[in-house]
Scaffold this active site. Structure first.
Site, PDB file in Angstrom:
ATOM      1  N   HIS A 126       0.842  -1.205   0.000  1.00  0.00           N
ATOM      2  CA  HIS A 126       0.000   0.000   0.000  1.00  0.00           C
ATOM      3  C   HIS A 126       0.876   1.254   0.000  1.00  0.00           C
ATOM      4  O   HIS A 126       0.643   2.186  -0.790  1.00  0.00           O
ATOM      5  CB  HIS A 126      -0.914  -0.025   1.228  1.00  0.00           C
ATOM      6  CG  HIS A 126      -1.646   1.245   1.492  1.00  0.00           C
ATOM      7  ND1 HIS A 126      -2.980   1.427   1.203  1.00  0.00           N
ATOM      8  CD2 HIS A 126      -1.225   2.424   2.050  1.00  0.00           C
ATOM      9  CE1 HIS A 126      -3.348   2.651   1.547  1.00  0.00           C
ATOM     10  NE2 HIS A 126      -2.302   3.273   2.071  1.00  0.00           N
ATOM     11  N   GLU A 127       1.884   1.282   0.866  1.00  0.00           N
ATOM     12  CA  GLU A 127       2.740   2.461   0.958  1.00  0.00           C
ATOM     13  C   GLU A 127       3.587   2.639  -0.302  1.00  0.00           C
ATOM     14  O   GLU A 127       3.806   3.767  -0.761  1.00  0.00           O
ATOM     15  CB  GLU A 127       3.640   2.362   2.189  1.00  0.00           C
ATOM     16  CG  GLU A 127       2.898   2.325   3.517  1.00  0.00           C
ATOM     17  CD  GLU A 127       1.981   3.520   3.717  1.00  0.00           C
ATOM     18  OE1 GLU A 127       2.270   4.604   3.146  1.00  0.00           O
ATOM     19  OE2 GLU A 127       0.979   3.386   4.438  1.00  0.00           O
TER      20      GLU A 127
END
EC number: 3.4.24.-
Length: 286
Positions: A126-127
């Site tokens: 996600h990051e």
């Protein structure tokens, strides 16, 4: 996202047009706001790490974390960002930096202690999606209008413009009051639009991260676990972390449902889980 960015740009054009029509010389304020934008744009990674007490770690210090990020970067065909760890029991992670060459991904020690390897992989993916999509640069530029409007509001308040009037003070229109009203309105609208854009970027990062790992359920599990554990973190620690909610994977303090959602930087947990469940069905991973 395109509609939101268009509306922000249109709002900026209208705002500047009103200022020009009123004969306001706000060049100094605009230059100052532009300076803040450049500092935030070029130094966002250093500022964020300093503010959140993050420390860069070498592969020798955190071999498993580096190995996980190496694998995901190879899958995503992207440069590896710098890796950092923040000493905090608040389970969270964030990515910052204006582009892939100046990015850093930071996780807290609380996150590392709580998540299983596949869950941590989902959070890191996600990051990395934020990094790949240059979300920090997008949000910095999008917030510029709000910064300008906020400064103009203070400019109108503290410079005594509220008492000035067109026509030499003979019952004309109070220019300062108009500037204050317009600036406050522009700030409010841009604030809401920027928050809407932030929520969209979080949903996009969830989707991209889940597609990268091919395990939406692992990311959903991480979301559920982190959100549940937040309630067991001391309120003082959560309040200290709350100012950085826009950076975090999960907000430290959430406004919950109702109208507070309009002011949130993140979608609701239910909205994120629904999207991941739908993605699981699409991938045949039920």
């Amino acid at each position: 996202m395109v509609v939101t960015m268009f509306l922000l740009g249109l709002l900026y054009v209208v705002f500047v047009g009103v200022l020009i029509a009123l004969g306001v010389r706000a060049l100094t304020v605009l230059v100052f706001a532009g300076g803040l934008l450049l500092v935030q744009y070029f130094l966002s990674d250093r500022i964020a790490l300093f503010a959140m007490h993050g420390r860069e770690v070498s592969p020798q210090e955190a071999p498993e974390l580096h190995g996980l990020i190496d694998r995901l970067c190879a899958l995503a065909d992207m440069p590896k960002p710098r890796v950092a760890v923040a000493e905090s029991d608040v389970p969270n992670a964030f990515a910052t930096g204006r582009d892939q060459k100046h990015a850093v991904v930071c996780v807290t020690t609380g996150l590392l202690r709580r998540l299983e390897p596949q869950e941590l992989e989902g959070v890191i993916a996600h990051e990395l999606s934020h990094v790949a999509h240059r979300d920090v640069a997008v949000m910095t530029i999008a917030s510029f209008l709000g910064i300008v409007a906020g400064l103009m509001t203070r400019f109108a308040l503290y410079s005594g413009l509220g008492g000035r009037r067109n026509g030499g003070g003979q019952g004309g229109v109070p220019v300062g009051a108009i500037i204050l009203l317009v600036s406050a309105l522009v700030y409010a609208v841009s604030f809401l639009l920027t928050r809407a854009l932030s929520r969209y970027r979080e949903l996009a990062a969830d989707r991209a991260g889940a597609l990268l790992t091919q395990r939406p359920s692992a990311l959903a599990s991480a979301l559920t676990k982190i959100s549940g554990d937040m309630s067991r973190i001391p309120t003082r620690d959560l309040r200290e972390a709350a100012p950085f909610n826009a950076f975090y994977f999960v907000p430290a303090l959430s406004g919950g449902q109702s109208i507070a959602t309009l002011f949130s930087t993140h979608p609701s947990l239910e909205r994120r889980l629904d999207q991941l469940a739908g993605l699981s069905r699409e991938l045949g991973k039920g």
